[in-house]
Design an enzyme around this catalytic site. Structure first.
Site, PDB file in Angstrom:
ATOM      1  N   PHE A 160       0.847  -1.182   0.000  1.00  0.00           N
ATOM      2  CA  PHE A 160       0.000   0.000   0.000  1.00  0.00           C
ATOM      3  C   PHE A 160       0.888   1.240   0.000  1.00  0.00           C
ATOM      4  O   PHE A 160       2.102   1.155   0.204  1.00  0.00           O
ATOM      5  CB  PHE A 160      -0.953   0.023   1.198  1.00  0.00           C
ATOM      6  CG  PHE A 160      -0.268   0.001   2.542  1.00  0.00           C
ATOM      7  CD1 PHE A 160       0.036   1.180   3.204  1.00  0.00           C
ATOM      8  CD2 PHE A 160       0.061  -1.203   3.149  1.00  0.00           C
ATOM      9  CE1 PHE A 160       0.673   1.169   4.435  1.00  0.00           C
ATOM     10  CE2 PHE A 160       0.693  -1.232   4.386  1.00  0.00           C
ATOM     11  CZ  PHE A 160       0.990  -0.041   5.029  1.00  0.00           C
ATOM     12  N   ASN A 227       3.013   4.452  12.508  1.00  0.00           N
ATOM     13  CA  ASN A 227       2.318   3.404  11.756  1.00  0.00           C
ATOM     14  C   ASN A 227       1.995   3.974  10.378  1.00  0.00           C
ATOM     15  O   ASN A 227       1.234   4.934  10.269  1.00  0.00           O
ATOM     16  CB  ASN A 227       1.033   3.009  12.483  1.00  0.00           C
ATOM     17  CG  ASN A 227       0.315   1.852  11.806  1.00  0.00           C
ATOM     18  OD1 ASN A 227       0.553   1.555  10.629  1.00  0.00           O
ATOM     19  ND2 ASN A 227      -0.557   1.180  12.537  1.00  0.00           N
ATOM     20  N   PRO A 228       2.550   3.412   9.300  1.00  0.00           N
ATOM     21  CA  PRO A 228       2.369   4.009   7.975  1.00  0.00           C
ATOM     22  C   PRO A 228       0.989   3.776   7.365  1.00  0.00           C
ATOM     23  O   PRO A 228       0.754   4.157   6.221  1.00  0.00           O
ATOM     24  CB  PRO A 228       3.454   3.309   7.143  1.00  0.00           C
ATOM     25  CG  PRO A 228       3.616   1.987   7.798  1.00  0.00           C
ATOM     26  CD  PRO A 228       3.412   2.228   9.269  1.00  0.00           C
ATOM     27  N   LYS A 229       0.089   3.183   8.084  1.00  0.00           N
ATOM     28  CA  LYS A 229      -1.236   2.919   7.529  1.00  0.00           C
ATOM     29  C   LYS A 229      -2.005   4.205   7.271  1.00  0.00           C
ATOM     30  O   LYS A 229      -2.857   4.276   6.386  1.00  0.00           O
ATOM     31  CB  LYS A 229      -2.025   2.014   8.497  1.00  0.00           C
ATOM     32  CG  LYS A 229      -3.238   1.347   7.871  1.00  0.00           C
ATOM     33  CD  LYS A 229      -2.836   0.438   6.723  1.00  0.00           C
ATOM     34  CE  LYS A 229      -4.049  -0.223   6.092  1.00  0.00           C
ATOM     35  NZ  LYS A 229      -3.705  -0.962   4.864  1.00  0.00           N
ATOM     36  N   GLU A 230      -1.723   5.261   8.038  1.00  0.00           N
ATOM     37  CA  GLU A 230      -2.407   6.538   7.833  1.00  0.00           C
ATOM     38  C   GLU A 230      -1.399   7.603   7.413  1.00  0.00           C
ATOM     39  O   GLU A 230      -0.347   7.755   8.024  1.00  0.00           O
ATOM     40  CB  GLU A 230      -3.114   6.981   9.127  1.00  0.00           C
ATOM     41  CG  GLU A 230      -4.265   6.064   9.532  1.00  0.00           C
ATOM     42  CD  GLU A 230      -5.027   6.608  10.730  1.00  0.00           C
ATOM     43  OE1 GLU A 230      -4.734   7.742  11.151  1.00  0.00           O
ATOM     44  OE2 GLU A 230      -5.889   5.892  11.243  1.00  0.00           O
TER      45      GLU A 230
END
Length: 327
Positions: A160, A227-230
């Site tokens: 992602f 956290n690189p998700k956001e």
């Protein structure tokens, strides 16, 4: 035409200035029964959607191929660059030709090698290009369907895109900031903020990262356990005469002639070599230093700065520097 399991056989990524040509390609593909993602065919569907997430999903997951129409205009657009990064996330995931370049000119596009086969559009009509795309889709559909079923069982996590937006304290976009993500195991990803202040990273492993940001005209920025998700947005304030840099092995520092080469001796012990640069008036090298403690450097032209290491892990160091004020 017998279709694969994707929503689209092909998605078209282009700059608005090239729309007239691309629209003819899209219409010809439609007539041939090829399922094509072309934005004007999807106006009602796109209405009200979060386009950043939706288009990322289209170009990363929902098309068997993407035709990337390369031109000088393409490289200047926010949305086309977002689409390109989404395509490249997919291309890294699969070892096959997912991105099909078609060139209006010789513009270099990040991540698209000049050695990759492409279609030259200078002497190619939209109908001729549509016919080539149709042949490509038909030829590879059966092979791809078998290969994808095997491939999907091998991939545990879908890549992602993680984006960092860099602004100054006035809300102005900051381009050419160096951005590095450092994992706990000292592996790292690096990039630069573009003309829209955005640095994009393709994340393939679920890790927390230390985010480092540096720019020759702004102080260093560090965020831990991100956290690189956001996606995140960072505001930095310019300080006159100050700058920062991220060093991998060795680096030239703005305002000095020569390179500095820091070494990590142990977890909490650091040394510095400097090529044609005096450290603290000429102390013998390597010079042992501490994090967050200023060091004076002077080159062979008499230029002098104060240098402070803010972070050092593996081969990656983050430094602040300021020009020495003479009294």
């Amino acid at each position: 035409m017998k279709h694969n399991n994707y929503e689209y056989d092909v998605a078209l990524s282009f700059a608005g200035e090239n729309r007239a040509y691309v629209e003819e390609v899209a219409n010809n593909l439609r007539l041939k029964g090829v399922r094509v993602f072309y934005d004007l065919f999807e106006e009602a569907n796109l209405w009200g959607k979060n386009l950043y997430e939706y288009l990322s999903d289209i170009y990363q997951s929902k098309a068997q191929y993407t035709v990337l129409f390369i031109s000088g205009f393409y490289n200047q657009k926010l949305w086309t660059n977002h689409e390109r990064v989404s395509m490249q996330a997919r291309a890294f995931q699969e070892s096959r030709e997912y991105i099909l370049p078609a060139r209006f000119d010789d513009t270099e596009i990040p991540g698209i090698l000049k050695t990759v086969g492409y279609i030259d559009l200078k002497n190619k009509t939209p109908e001729e290009l549509a016919t080539l795309i149709e042949k490509k889709v038909k030829k590879d559909q059966t092979f791809f369907r078998k290969r994808w079923s095997k491939l999907s069982t091998m991939i545990s996590a879908k890549p992602f895109i993680f984006s960092i937006k860099v602004l100054d304290h006035k809300g102005e976009l900051v381009k050419n900031s160096k951005v590095v993500l450092v994992a706990d195991n000292s592996t790292y990803l690096e990039g630069f903020s573009d003309q829209n202040g955005l640095a994009h990273f393709i994340i393939r492993t679920r890790k927390l990262y230390t985010v480092l940001i540096a720019h020759p005209e702004y102080p260093a920025v560090i965020f831990r356990k991100i956290n690189p998700k956001e996606d995140i947005e960072v505001a930095i304030e310019k300080t006159e005469g100050s700058g920062s840099a991220i060093i991998n092995k060795s680096e030239e520092i703005s305002g000095l002639t020569g390179e500095i080469k820091p070494l990590l001796k142990s977890e909490n012990e650091f040394s510095l070599y400097a090529d044609n640069i005096a450290i603290e008036g000429g102390i013998q090298q390597p010079y042992d230093f501490e994090l967050n403690k200023s060091i004076n450097l002077e080159d062979n032209e008499g230029n002098s700065i104060h240098l402070t290491f803010r972070f050092f892990q593996g081969r990656i160091a983050l430094v602040d520097y300021s020009k020495h004020k003479s009294h």
